[in-house]
Design a protein around this motif. Structure first.
Motif, mmCIF file in Angstrom:
data_model
loop_
_atom_site.group_PDB
_atom_site.id
_atom_site.type_symbol
_atom_site.label_atom_id
_atom_site.label_comp_id
_atom_site.label_asym_id
_atom_site.label_seq_id
_atom_site.Cartn_x
_atom_site.Cartn_y
_atom_site.Cartn_z
ATOM 1 N N ASP A 1 6.438 -0.605 8.428
ATOM 2 C CA ASP A 1 6.821 -0.353 6.897
ATOM 3 C C ASP A 1 5.442 -0.984 6.262
ATOM 4 O O ASP A 1 5.093 -0.084 5.222
ATOM 5 N N ARG A 2 4.930 -2.032 6.316
ATOM 6 C CA ARG A 2 3.725 -2.565 5.571
ATOM 7 C C ARG A 2 2.543 -1.711 5.672
ATOM 8 O O ARG A 2 2.056 -1.443 4.660
ATOM 9 N N THR B 1 3.385 1.515 3.328
ATOM 10 C CA THR B 1 3.161 0.870 2.015
ATOM 11 C C THR B 1 1.734 0.816 1.630
ATOM 12 O O THR B 1 1.251 1.344 0.547
ATOM 13 N N LEU C 1 0.237 4.410 1.587
ATOM 14 C CA LEU C 1 0.119 5.216 0.487
ATOM 15 C C LEU C 1 -0.241 4.779 -0.695
ATOM 16 O O LEU C 1 -0.490 5.464 -1.591
ATOM 17 N N SER C 2 -0.270 3.380 -1.249
ATOM 18 C CA SER C 2 -1.015 2.702 -2.403
ATOM 19 C C SER C 2 -2.538 3.137 -2.445
ATOM 20 O O SER C 2 -3.009 2.953 -3.389
ATOM 21 N N THR D 1 2.585 10.002 -3.466
ATOM 22 C CA THR D 1 3.994 9.867 -4.122
ATOM 23 C C THR D 1 4.127 10.574 -5.672
ATOM 24 O O THR D 1 5.002 10.386 -6.066
ATOM 25 N N VAL E 1 10.707 4.064 3.802
ATOM 26 C CA VAL E 1 9.858 2.919 3.029
ATOM 27 C C VAL E 1 9.771 3.398 1.416
ATOM 28 O O VAL E 1 9.757 2.472 0.787
ATOM 29 N N TRP E 2 9.780 4.606 1.110
ATOM 30 C CA TRP E 2 9.199 5.225 -0.088
ATOM 31 C C TRP E 2 10.223 6.200 -0.772
ATOM 32 O O TRP E 2 10.208 6.140 -2.145
ATOM 33 N N SER F 1 13.325 5.888 -1.718
ATOM 34 C CA SER F 1 14.283 5.446 -2.921
ATOM 35 C C SER F 1 13.582 5.371 -4.207
ATOM 36 O O SER F 1 13.998 5.548 -5.275
ATOM 37 N N GLN F 2 12.181 4.963 -4.178
ATOM 38 C CA GLN F 2 11.663 4.838 -5.482
ATOM 39 C C GLN F 2 11.146 6.040 -5.900
ATOM 40 O O GLN F 2 11.225 6.258 -7.288
ATOM 41 N N ALA F 3 10.883 6.929 -4.938
ATOM 42 C CA ALA F 3 10.432 8.438 -5.419
ATOM 43 C C ALA F 3 11.287 9.320 -5.765
ATOM 44 O O ALA F 3 11.324 9.873 -6.971
#
Length: 359
Positions: free
Chosen positions: A168-169, A172, A175-176, A188, A222-223, A225-227
């Motif tokens: 997961d890390r 993340t 993607l950043s 994203t 991992v992403w 929910s935010q997207a």
């Protein structure tokens, strides 16, 4: 999106990665997907008479697709109507790659997995003599084609052995820090603005939304929910092999090479039944890999809506359909025209594609 359909047997690599390899070779040879659209959008369903509103689906053109969506939502939420569907049965399912965000020049998860190979290389000096690793660094499509099995072994080695928390890390962080190779935006930010508006409209009208994707649930959770505002428990995807163990006295789930379940093609209705337990009344996809999901949804009782996104906008995004090596839209398109499913033209039905760049 669509992955190769052949199942893995006798220790061979999972079919989902074999499909991705085709995409990889196409991308590396520069064949891409810019101009493969073959058929016009003239066979779209006739426009339904619905009063347009600029505040509802503002990034959608006032055409047949938008009207069909608004009519369907009105029909299933109007109490007392024969078409009414109670909130608990208002299930909508969306494919992810190519339906909620872009998928060219190859699925973004595959780009991540390739970067994992490069990051793991210092721990594997033996890879320096591996022809697949050399071909990967050189973007040599012909050599990759000749060394598919070795490449799959590299991908499996580099993307397994970690705990789920460690993975997961890694997702993340990637993607950043990483940008799309041609659009030069974070991945994203390559979600579709019209689809975000549709997701919000469905939620407002009591729908519960699930992602049902050929990509792995582990990568998306991992992403997403935010997207998209879709929580991890509402994501159905390909399932990677995991095992439980104690690491330094602490319980952990550890990734292993291979897949326990491939959520693509006929696997999608199976995944829906196992995870949701209800047949959806709305399904949205973009390729032949989504055909069975739309077929399963449209075959249910009462009011249903099946939608296909047609990538026909090479100027604002990418254009590909019947002849594409990636996410081919062929049989599903024919079925849509024959059965009255809604084909959404990115070029004609969307005023904009992506959200405005973040400052």
């Amino acid at each position: 999106m669509r992955f190769a359909a052949d199942s893995a047997r006798g220790g061979h690599a999972p079919s989902i990665l074999m499909g991705w390899l085709v995409c990889l070779c196409v991308a590396l040879t520069g064949c891409g997907s810019a101009n493969t659209v073959e058929q016009s959008h003239s066979n779209a369903p006739p426009t339904v008479s619905v009063t347009p509103s600029a505040t509802v689906l503002p990034s959608w053109q006032d055409g047949a697709a938008r009207a069909a969506i608004l009519k369907f939502i009105s029909d299933v939420t109007r109490e007392g109507a024969s078409s009414y569907v109670p909130p608990e049965a208002r299930i909508a399912v969306f494919d992810n790659d190519g339906t909620l965000w872009s998928e060219q020049p190859m699925p973004f998860q595959l780009l991540f997995m390739i970067d994992q190979v490069k990051a793991a290389a210092p721990r594997h000096p033996e890879w320096q003599s591996n022809p697949a690793y050399k071909a990967l660094l050189a973007h040599d499509a012909a050599a990759l084609e000749q060394n598919k099995k070795a490449l799959l072994q590299l991908l499996a080695t580099a993307n397994s052995g970690m705990t789920t928390d460690e993975y997961d890390r890694a997702i993340t962080t990637w993607l950043s820090a990483t940008r799309h190779p041609t659009l030069q935006r974070p991945f994203t930010e390559l979600i579709y603005q019209p689809q975000l508006e549709l997701l919000d409209l469905l939620r407002t009208n009591g729908f519960k939304i699930w992602i049902v994707s050929g990509g792995t649930a582990e990568f998306m959770r991992v992403w997403a929910s935010q997207a998209y505002g879709i929580p991890p428990e509402q994501i159905v995807g390909t399932e990677e092999k995991l095992r439980y163990q104690l690491r330094e006295g602490k319980p952990a789930l550890v990734r292993e090479p291979g897949f326990a379940f491939v959520d693509d093609g006929p696997g999608k209705p199976v995944g829906i039944f196992r995870a949701i337990g209800r047949r959806p009344i709305l399904a949205f996809g973009n390729s032949d890999g989504d055909r069975e999901m739309l077929e399963y949804t449209a075959g249910g009782p009462g009011e249903t809506l099946a939608l296909l996104l047609h990538h026909d906008d090479a100027e604002r995004e990418f254009a590909y359909d019947r002849q594409s090596a990636l996410a081919r839209l062929d049989k599903a398109w024919d079925q849509a025209l024959a059965r009255g499913w809604v084909v959404v033209s990115m070029k004609q039905d969307w005023k904009t594609v992506y959200p405005a760049p973040k400052s």
